[in-house]
Design a protein around this motif. Structure first.
Motif, PDB file in Angstrom:
ATOM      1  N   MET A   1       0.824  -1.170   0.215  1.00 16.39           N
ATOM      2  CA  MET A   1      -0.013   0.143   0.075  1.00 16.39           C
ATOM      3  C   MET A   1       0.979   1.251   0.065  1.00 16.39           C
ATOM      4  SD  MET A   1      -2.930   1.738   0.104  1.00 16.39           S
ATOM      5  CE  MET A   1      -3.851   0.290   0.297  1.00 16.39           C
ATOM      6  N   LYS A   2       0.706   2.224  -1.160  1.00 14.84           N
ATOM      7  CA  LYS A   2       1.420   3.534  -1.050  1.00 14.84           C
ATOM      8  C   LYS A   2       0.806   4.169   0.043  1.00 14.84           C
ATOM      9  CE  LYS A   2       3.804   6.877  -2.572  1.00 14.84           C
ATOM     10  NZ  LYS A   2       5.291   6.988  -2.323  1.00 14.84           N
ATOM     11  N   VAL A   3       1.646   4.838   1.044  1.00 10.15           N
ATOM     12  CA  VAL A   3       1.424   5.811   1.747  1.00 10.15           C
ATOM     13  C   VAL A   3       2.198   7.097   1.617  1.00 10.15           C
ATOM     14  CG1 VAL A   3       1.309   6.511   4.225  1.00 10.15           C
ATOM     15  CG2 VAL A   3       0.556   4.130   3.576  1.00 10.15           C
ATOM     16  N   THR A   4       1.636   8.205   1.339  1.00  7.54           N
ATOM     17  CA  THR A   4       2.525   9.377   1.257  1.00  7.54           C
ATOM     18  C   THR A   4       3.242  10.072   2.699  1.00  7.54           C
ATOM     19  OG1 THR A   4       1.068  10.153  -0.669  1.00  7.54           O
ATOM     20  CG2 THR A   4       2.409  11.755   0.276  1.00  7.54           C
ATOM     21  N   THR A   5       4.638   9.992   2.415  1.00  8.65           N
ATOM     22  CA  THR A   5       5.036  10.214   3.528  1.00  8.65           C
ATOM     23  C   THR A   5       5.687  11.799   3.574  1.00  8.65           C
ATOM     24  OG1 THR A   5       7.332   9.839   2.506  1.00  8.65           O
ATOM     25  CG2 THR A   5       6.175   8.197   3.588  1.00  8.65           C
ATOM     26  N   LEU A   6       6.079  12.417   4.401  1.00  9.47           N
ATOM     27  CA  LEU A   6       6.462  13.760   4.458  1.00  9.47           C
ATOM     28  C   LEU A   6       7.446  13.692   3.288  1.00  9.47           C
ATOM     29  CD1 LEU A   6       6.875  14.502   8.221  1.00  9.47           C
ATOM     30  CD2 LEU A   6       5.657  15.617   6.551  1.00  9.47           C
ATOM     31  N   GLU A   7       8.604  12.851   3.177  1.00 10.09           N
ATOM     32  CA  GLU A   7       9.562  13.094   2.253  1.00 10.09           C
ATOM     33  C   GLU A   7       8.971  13.015   0.983  1.00 10.09           C
ATOM     34  OE1 GLU A   7       9.564  10.791   4.846  1.00 10.09           O
ATOM     35  OE2 GLU A   7      11.663  10.687   5.486  1.00 10.09           O
ATOM     36  N   ASP A   8       7.881  12.121   0.611  1.00 17.35           N
ATOM     37  CA  ASP A   8       7.195  11.822  -0.390  1.00 17.35           C
ATOM     38  C   ASP A   8       6.416  13.557  -1.012  1.00 17.35           C
ATOM     39  OD1 ASP A   8       7.934   9.440  -0.992  1.00 17.35           O
ATOM     40  OD2 ASP A   8       5.839   8.809  -0.052  1.00 17.35           O
ATOM     41  N   PHE A   9       6.055  13.856   0.000  1.00 19.31           N
ATOM     42  CA  PHE A   9       5.163  15.470  -0.058  1.00 19.31           C
ATOM     43  C   PHE A   9       6.256  16.429  -0.499  1.00 19.31           C
ATOM     44  CE2 PHE A   9       4.965  19.456   1.910  1.00 19.31           C
ATOM     45  CZ  PHE A   9       3.788  20.016   1.092  1.00 19.31           C
ATOM     46  N   TYR A  10       7.274  16.552   0.078  1.00 18.82           N
ATOM     47  CA  TYR A  10       8.428  17.486  -0.135  1.00 18.82           C
ATOM     48  C   TYR A  10       9.014  17.447  -1.756  1.00 18.82           C
ATOM     49  CZ  TYR A  10       8.463  19.762   4.006  1.00 18.82           C
ATOM     50  OH  TYR A  10       8.157  20.501   5.488  1.00 18.82           O
ATOM     51  N   LYS A  11       9.044  16.111  -2.233  1.00 19.63           N
ATOM     52  CA  LYS A  11       9.609  15.637  -3.430  1.00 19.63           C
ATOM     53  C   LYS A  11       8.539  16.099  -4.598  1.00 19.63           C
ATOM     54  CE  LYS A  11      12.914  12.159  -1.653  1.00 19.63           C
ATOM     55  NZ  LYS A  11      13.189  10.642  -1.683  1.00 19.63           N
ATOM     56  N   GLU A  12       7.478  15.613  -4.030  1.00 19.40           N
ATOM     57  CA  GLU A  12       6.243  15.856  -5.367  1.00 19.40           C
ATOM     58  C   GLU A  12       5.979  17.249  -5.482  1.00 19.40           C
ATOM     59  OE1 GLU A  12       2.859  13.490  -3.768  1.00 19.40           O
ATOM     60  OE2 GLU A  12       3.683  11.630  -4.170  1.00 19.40           O
ATOM     61  N   ALA A  13       6.310  18.229  -4.262  1.00 23.28           N
ATOM     62  CA  ALA A  13       6.025  19.669  -4.433  1.00 23.28           C
ATOM     63  C   ALA A  13       7.369  20.426  -4.907  1.00 23.28           C
ATOM     64  CB  ALA A  13       5.685  19.976  -2.900  1.00 23.28           C
ATOM     65  N   SER A  14       8.263  19.253  -5.351  1.00 28.58           N
ATOM     66  CA  SER A  14       9.678  19.958  -5.785  1.00 28.58           C
ATOM     67  C   SER A  14      10.123  20.766  -4.792  1.00 28.58           C
ATOM     68  CB  SER A  14       9.124  20.760  -6.968  1.00 28.58           C
ATOM     69  OG  SER A  14       8.664  20.147  -8.155  1.00 28.58           O
ATOM     70  N   LEU A  15      10.345  20.234  -3.249  1.00 29.24           N
ATOM     71  CA  LEU A  15      10.824  21.247  -2.477  1.00 29.24           C
ATOM     72  C   LEU A  15      11.951  20.411  -2.098  1.00 29.24           C
ATOM     73  CD1 LEU A  15       7.654  22.442  -0.754  1.00 29.24           C
ATOM     74  CD2 LEU A  15       9.216  23.805  -2.219  1.00 29.24           C
ATOM     75  N   VAL A  16      12.825  20.868  -1.432  1.00 28.79           N
ATOM     76  CA  VAL A  16      14.231  20.204  -0.694  1.00 28.79           C
ATOM     77  C   VAL A  16      13.600  19.824   0.681  1.00 28.79           C
ATOM     78  CG1 VAL A  16      16.228  20.516   0.455  1.00 28.79           C
ATOM     79  CG2 VAL A  16      15.750  21.837  -1.595  1.00 28.79           C
ATOM     80  N   VAL A  17      13.886  18.457   0.925  1.00 31.68           N
ATOM     81  CA  VAL A  17      13.513  17.649   2.216  1.00 31.68           C
ATOM     82  C   VAL A  17      14.070  18.298   3.334  1.00 31.68           C
ATOM     83  CG1 VAL A  17      13.150  15.374   3.310  1.00 31.68           C
ATOM     84  CG2 VAL A  17      12.715  15.715   0.779  1.00 31.68           C
ATOM     85  N   PRO A  18      13.693  18.678   4.289  1.00 29.58           N
ATOM     86  CA  PRO A  18      14.220  19.532   5.474  1.00 29.58           C
ATOM     87  C   PRO A  18      15.234  18.181   6.111  1.00 29.58           C
ATOM     88  CG  PRO A  18      11.810  20.112   5.412  1.00 29.58           C
ATOM     89  CD  PRO A  18      12.201  18.863   4.347  1.00 29.58           C
ATOM     90  N   GLU A  19      16.284  18.586   6.668  1.00 25.12           N
ATOM     91  CA  GLU A  19      17.050  17.903   7.354  1.00 25.12           C
ATOM     92  C   GLU A  19      16.585  17.376   8.910  1.00 25.12           C
ATOM     93  OE1 GLU A  19      20.761  19.256   8.022  1.00 25.12           O
ATOM     94  OE2 GLU A  19      21.495  19.804   6.035  1.00 25.12           O
TER      95      GLU A  19
END
Length: 301
Positions: A1-19
Motif C-alpha cells: 500500500m502506497k502511503v504518502t510520507t513527508l519525504e514524498d510530499f516534499y519531493k512531489e512539491a519540488s521542495l528540498v526535504v528538510p534535514e
C-alpha cells in the motif's frame, strides 16, 4: 500500500526535504498553494491516498472533496482537516484555486503543554466532520491565523515552535466549533455511545497493508458480538444515529478500501478479495459490482 510520507510530499512539491524530518520533536511547515504551483508543482489535485502526517487546509475555489464515505461540493471557501487514518481526494472544479495549508506530525503537538492526543479530538475521529464550507468572514479569520504562522516560522524567535503549536491548536478548535453539537459529544447517551464505538471498531481494521492481512470483523453480527449487544439493537442505534444500517456502513467502508487496493496496489483480485473477507472471487466481484456498477477489473482499468 502506497502511503504518502513527508519525504514524498516534499519531493512531489519540488521542495528540498528538510534535514532531520523524522526527528522525535516532530515536524511542522506551512505553505501557500499558489507559490507551490508557481514553483513548478502543477498538480493541485490531492490524490485519493493516505498520508503519514496531518494537514489543515484553507482553500478557495470550486472543489469537490471525497473523504471516507462523504462527497462534498465546495462553492467557494473550505477548511479541511486531514488525518493519516482516512484517505481523501480533492478535485478542483475551476482554475481559480488558491489557499494555504500546514502539515504536521502527531509528535509535533505532543510537545505542547496541553499534552493533546490528536486522535482523541472530535475533528480527527473516524466518522466525524472534517470539511467545512466557510463564509468570507470566517475564511478571513482563519487566513489571519495562517498569516501568523508564516510570520512566526520566518522569525528567529527561540520559542517560535511553541507559538506555532498554539496556532495549530487554534485552527483545530476553530474547526471543532464549526462541527454539529452531536459530533463534539458523541457519547451523550447509551445509543450514541454504541454507535461511536462501532465506528471506532470498524476503522481500527483499516488500512489493509498486506495481502496476508484479513478483516476479522465482516458481518453485523461480528460487530454486535464484539460490542456485547444484540445485532438488532446495534442496527437500531446505527439507524437512529447515522440513518444507515449496520450492513450498509460496513459495506460502504469495505467498498472504499477495495477501491484503494484496486487503484494503489498491484495485488491480484484474489488477494484483494481474501484480505477483505471474501472466500470466493465471485462473491467479491458480485459485491463490488452491486455497490459501484463496475467489476473489480473494470474499476482498476
Amino acid at each position: 500500500m502506497k502511503v504518502t510520507t513527508l519525504e514524498d510530499f516534499y519531493k512531489e512539491a519540488s521542495l528540498v526535504v528538510p534535514e532531520g524530518i523524522n526527528k522525535e520533536l516532530g515536524h511542522f511547515n506551512v505553505f501557500k498553494l499558489h507559490e507551490l504551483v508557481a514553483a513548478g508543482n502543477k498538480r493541485t489535485t490531492m490524490p485519493y491516498s493516505r498520508r503519514d502526517y496531518y494537514k489543515i487546509s484553507l482553500i478557495s475555489g470550486r472543489n469537490r472533496a471525497e473523504y471516507a464515505d462523504k462527497v462534498i461540493d465546495i462553492e467557494k471557501n473550505a477548511l479541511l482537516f486531514a488525518t493519516p487514518k482516512i484517505p481523501y481526494h480533492w478535485l478542483p472544479q475551476d482554475d481559480k484555486q488558491h489557499g494555504h495549508f500546514c502539515i504536521f506530525t502527531a509528535e509535533f503537538l505532543t510537545q505542547s503543554k496541553s499534552g493533546v492526543v490528536l486522535d482523541d479530538l472530535p475533528i480527527f475521529r473516524p466518522g466525524g466532520y472534517p470539511i467545512f464550507q466557510l463564509s468570507d468572514k470566517v475564511a478571513e479569520d482563519i487566513l489571519h491565523v495562517f498569516n501568523k504562522m508564516f510570520d512566526e516560522i520566518a522569525s528567529d524567535y527561540i520559542y517560535k515552535y511553541d507559538l506555532l503549536r498554539n496556532y495549530v491548536l487554534e485552527l483545530i478548535h476553530y474547526g471543532q466549533k464549526l462541527q454539529p453539537l452531536t459530533a463534539l459529544h458523541p457519547t451523550h447517551n447509551a445509543s450514541a455511545r454504541v454507535s461511536s464505538l462501532f465506528i471506532e471498531l470498524l476503522e481500527r481494521q483499516f488500512p489493509i497493508e498486506s495481502p496476508h492481512q484479513k478483516l476479522s470483523l465482516r458481518s453485523a453480527k461480528d460487530y454486535a458480538d464484539r460490542l456485547s449487544v444484540h445485532v438488532n439493537h446495534l442496527n437500531k442505534v446505527l439507524k437512529q444515529n447515522t440513518g444507515k444500517t449496520t450492513t450498509d456502513i460496513i459495506s460502504s467502508r469495505v467498498v472504499q478500501e477495495a477501491k484503494i487496493l484496486l487503484k494503489q496496489t498491484d495485488w491480484n483480485i484474489s488477494e484483494i478479495a481474501y484480505s477483505l473477507g471474501f472466500d470466493e472471487i465471485a462473491h467479491f466481484s458480485n459485491f463490488f459490482r452491486k455497490h459501484t456498477s463496475f467489476s473489480p477489473l473494470g474499476f482498476r482499468a
